[in-house]
Scaffold this active site. Structure first.
Site, mmCIF file in Angstrom:
data_model
loop_
_atom_site.group_PDB
_atom_site.id
_atom_site.type_symbol
_atom_site.label_atom_id
_atom_site.label_comp_id
_atom_site.label_asym_id
_atom_site.label_seq_id
_atom_site.Cartn_x
_atom_site.Cartn_y
_atom_site.Cartn_z
ATOM 1 N N HIS A 154 -31.357 -3.135 9.201
ATOM 2 C CA HIS A 154 -32.536 -2.404 9.660
ATOM 3 C C HIS A 154 -32.212 -0.981 10.092
ATOM 4 C CE1 HIS A 154 -35.438 -5.827 9.751
ATOM 5 N NE2 HIS A 154 -34.305 -6.507 9.774
ATOM 6 N N ASP A 363 -32.628 7.489 12.050
ATOM 7 C CA ASP A 363 -33.357 6.242 12.183
ATOM 8 C C ASP A 363 -33.415 5.539 10.836
ATOM 9 O OD1 ASP A 363 -34.735 4.372 13.713
ATOM 10 O OD2 ASP A 363 -36.104 5.864 14.541
#
Length: 457
Positions: A154, A363
């Site tokens: 992720h 991110d």
């Protein structure tokens, strides 16, 4: 249909308020086909690690495992969050190279394998999630597990040279080769993994992007950008306008526009830079002073880790300086809040905001960006200011993309967003909604599992 088994660090057990995008997607996937969800219980106990708890809801069994303090500190607070997290976010200056926590990380992964292996069947489809559990497939293979196993990362995949800064990196990252499928958020992340496999694993890559291992065998690699439940977010935000907290926020603005940031308190989110960029906005665009209020919601995470304590102190100092310099008797430019809000309330805050500020330094995806867009009023949408270093930027290119380190650039993007005409706002919003609704959290699950089982992609 084969049984789906999901493994993650934490489990969204029935009755627990863990309504994040991942929990929603995995609950939907498990609900559609039945299965098992395995992971840490969230409990830190005095006795030995490994005690299991079971409960069922419908066709889904939830099995969780306790950890004692020593294992939790080494595995979670230690190697996962003080070594792997900064490494994967390209912050070598913050990596803790302690061997003790690395041993604890492997010990807990072995415990996961010991407790999980007896529960598995040969025809299961096993889906393991995130950096906490990278070696789990290899450990399960050592215990005779032969079912299909996929892994999804992720967070970002850094370049091969950064990964190689981790001592004995091959022992950990080489365990990726035990999976049948490894998924990443972006094409760039997938390509970085293939490069690592070539340089340090002696692998080759075929025309389909499959990693061919020198000793035989292969690992499929793909980009599967995680989505949100866009329809649900849109419904929540429309309903949330009538919530007392949302009404109170709107009334407190006294007709001013709102800019909003919502982030876990983490150095990867770029909040000190964002605060300074907002100050630069006030300095570069003096006519806008008093017209825009910036609300930053930043719930504390990992508060017992020194780096996070320092970050909180730093943000409080910057916020105080901004307000001391620019506030008026009837206007506080920056509202900085260290608390959680229920997710439906957050969607109402998003809908109120004329500007969404999502400017992480790095991110994997950033679902706040997608949720902000999905929460907007289609007739009068706000504008997303988005870091080009977030995975979401690959899909949401109609946002105002910024370099989060370029304070003047972010400041000018805030000014542009605040003054953007309605027609342009609608055009940009519609462009971003197409990938958000077309590839939502449910499509993400279907795409990954289809590729893993060979039924799609």
């Amino acid at each position: 249909m084969s049984r789906l088994v999901v493994v993650s660090n934490r489990v969204a057990v029935p009755g627990e308020n863990r309504a994040g995008g991942l929990a929603v997607g995995l609950e939907a996937a498990l609900g559609a086909r039945g299965g098992l969800w395995f992971g840490w219980s969230g409990k830190v106990v005095r006795e030995d690690s490994g005690r299991l708890h079971e409960q069922e809801a419908g066709d889904v069994k939830y099995v969780t495992m306790d950890l004692n303090r020593a294992d939790h500190d080494a595995y979670y607070n230690g190697f996962a969050n003080r070594t792997l997290w900064p490494l994967l976010h390209s912050r070598l200056d913050l990596v803790d190279y302690a061997r003790e926590t690395r041993a604890g990380y492997r010990r807990v992964n072995m415990l996961f394998a010991d407790r999980l292996a007896p529960l598995l069947r040969d025809d299961d489809v096993l889906w393991i999630h995130d950096y906490h559990l990278i070696p789990l497939a290899a450990l399960l293979r050592d215990r005779g597990v032969r079912c299909r196993i996929g892994f999804f990362l992720h967070v970002p995949m850094p370049s091969a040279d950064l990964v190689s800064a981790l001592p004995e990196h091959g022992r950990l990252f080489g365990t990726f080769f035990a999976y049948d499928l490894v998924g990443f958020q972006t094409v760039r992340d997938a390509d970085r993994f293939r490069t690592y496999a070539r340089i340090f694993g002696g692998a080759s890559v075929d025309a389909d992007g499959v990693v061919k291992l020198p000793g035989g065998g292969s690992v499929a690699v793909g980009a599967f950008p995680i989505g949100i439940d866009a329809h649900r977010i849109a419904q929540q935000s429309a309903a949330a306008i009538n919530k007392s907290a949302v009404r109170a926020l709107r009334e407190s603005l006294s007709g001013r526009r709102l800019a909003i940031g919502v982030d876990r308190l983490d150095y990867s989110k770029g909040m000190p830079e964002r605060f300074r960029a907002f100050a630069r906005f006030l300095e570069r665009h003096p006519a806008e002073r008093g017209k825009l209020t910036f609300l930053q919601i930043a719930p504390v995470s990992r508060g017992d880790v020194a780096e996070y304590q320092h970050l909180r102190d730093q943000l409080e100092g910057i916020a105080g300086h901004i307000n001391g310099t620019h506030a008026a008797p009837d206007w506080t430019p920056l509202r900085y809040v260290n608390r959680n809000f229920p997710h439906p309330t957050l969607t109402g805050f998003y809908r109120l905001a004329s500007v969404g500020l999502v400017t992480p330094l790095r991110d994997g995806m950033n679902l706040v960006a997608k949720e902000y867009v999905a929460a907007q009023d289609p007739d009068d949408p706000g504008v997303l200011v988005l870091s080009m270093l977030a995975g979401a930027a690959a899909e949401l290119d109609a946002a105002l993309l910024v370099n989060p380190y370029d304070l003047d650039g972010v400041a000018d993007a805030i000014a542009r967003a605040a003054a953007m005409p309605l027609a342009e706002r609608r055009e940009r919003w519609e462009s971003m909604m197409r990938p958000i609704t077309g590839y939502d959290i449910h499509a993400w699950c279907r795409a990954f599992l289809g590729r893993l089982t060979g039924s799609a992609g």
